[in-house]
Enzyme design. Sequence first.
Site, short mmCIF file in Angstrom:
data_model
loop_
_atom_site.label_atom_id
_atom_site.label_comp_id
_atom_site.label_asym_id
_atom_site.label_seq_id
_atom_site.Cartn_x
_atom_site.Cartn_y
_atom_site.Cartn_z
CG LEU A 279 -2.05 -1.07 1.18
CD1 LEU A 279 -2.87 -1.04 2.46
CD2 LEU A 279 -2.96 -0.90 -0.03
CG ASP B 274 4.31 -9.13 -4.99
OD1 ASP B 274 4.39 -8.15 -4.22
OD2 ASP B 274 5.32 -9.63 -5.54
CG HIS C 181 7.09 0.37 -8.53
ND1 HIS C 181 7.81 0.77 -7.42
CD2 HIS C 181 7.11 -0.98 -8.52
CE1 HIS C 181 8.25 -0.29 -6.77
NE2 HIS C 181 7.83 -1.38 -7.41
O1 DOR Z 1 8.27 -7.13 -7.63
C1 DOR Z 1 8.33 -6.88 -6.44
N1 DOR Z 1 7.93 -5.69 -5.94
N2 DOR Z 1 8.83 -7.80 -5.61
C2 DOR Z 1 9.09 -7.53 -4.34
O2 DOR Z 1 9.57 -8.40 -3.67
C3 DOR Z 1 8.85 -6.19 -3.78
C4 DOR Z 1 7.80 -5.50 -4.53
C5 DOR Z 1 7.72 -4.02 -4.21
O3 DOR Z 1 7.66 -3.67 -3.03
O4 DOR Z 1 7.68 -3.22 -5.14
#
Ligand code: DOR
Length: 451
Positions: A72, A327, A331
């Site tokens: 989050l 997951d 970003h």
């Molecule tokens: O792809 C990923 N993004 N793998 C992770 O282990 C961490 C995660 C992130 O926090 O962006």
Amino acid sequence: MLLAARKKLAIRGGRVIDPAQGIDRIADVLISNGKIEEITGKSDGHTPDGYEQIDASGLIVSPGFVDLHTHLREPGQEWKETIATGTQAAAWGGFTTVCAMPNTEPVQDTASVVDDVMRRAEAVGVVRVLPIGAISVGQNGKRLAPMGELADAGVIGFSDDGNPVSDANLMRQALAYSVDLGLPIINHAEDKRLGAGGVMNAGAVATRLGLAGVAAEAETAMVTRDLQLAGLTGARLHIPHVSTIGSITALRSAKERGLNVTAEVTPHHLTLTDEWVYGQHGEVPESVGPESYDTNTKVNPPLRSRADEEVLIEALAEGLIDVIATDHAPHAATDKICTYNEAAYGINVLETAFSSIFTLVDVDPKMLSLGRLIESLTAGPAAILGRDLGSLEKGYSADVTLIDPEMKWTVNPQAFASKSVNTPLAGVELTGRVVITIYQGTKVFDLRNHG
Ligand code: DOR
């Protein structure tokens, strides 16, 4: 949290699928006071007075989805996601519970940070947020975090997330302490030294693109070590985002030996392979040039081979892999508009999760059944949490997800509720879509208002 209007709701005439209760039939679901009141024997076309009605004919009515693995980003990286936008994205994707990974800034390694996350979630979250505490202070793998204090604060497990616990003895201690706390250890399974700085799966695609590859063995080796340590300590180990055939073989043998282990798989590892790194929706281009990759496919663990993908689907279908977890890793654009080497790891998943996997069911229900898909998003994760969630049982929180299995839609990340748009599925047509999400008896998403 939205202040629930606490209305009486009748969800009428949908195909109610509740794997926890072995239900798959056309019925009405009655809700009052934010709780499930009843699932009728069948839909009799008659609703008691005083209920707001939702016509669910042609729709699937599922318990609200539970995600064991969500990022989050709040506190600390609110330009990528906030608790408000992340929980809205969850609601849009049909999730009514999300477990928040601790790689925030500050890290969720003290009770005060966990308290802060819970308070913010209570204030602005539109679905339930359950925090995960760090295994080590600052997630740096040196010293254990105050696990007892974190458990008292309400965490549902411990993880250093993207930072695997490399020190086997520290991992052993974390597992040993977790036994008394009754909570699972969730260790990102990757031997970083074996991974040797690779940015995608090792294989033909990496070679062709000139990118350093991470061998599948980097994951398998860590999974194998962690299973040994779980056996040694008798602790509960939950393996996040399994992605390799070797991990599945190790998991099978551990379960056969009776170890207390569970595992999750992500929608992307079930539906995308390393050929998606070319940025052409899985097509292999005849020639490659400087634009021949999509940084939105960069994720850790990386997208694997077709052979891995097939074994993951089979393992989920048979129940060897217990659950699907997203997951969800939002970003910012600047983290992805760059070279593949520089790009951040992570895919934005919450809003496409169900539809992307439903495509597998639609293509071949013998490979993965709808009931098993829903179980792995509801009863499965609820069992790992040990909470009264993931079912439409009488008296449970009225968390309900309505799905139109026929609806076709094209992924448009610009229309996401999430703050970020980092998905490789932009422009892909999917079949089956969450149309309404109800949390504690209140609609928190209705596609008709957003579509
Ligand atoms: O792809 C990923 N993004 N793998 C992770 O282990 C961490 C995660 C992130 O926090 O962006």
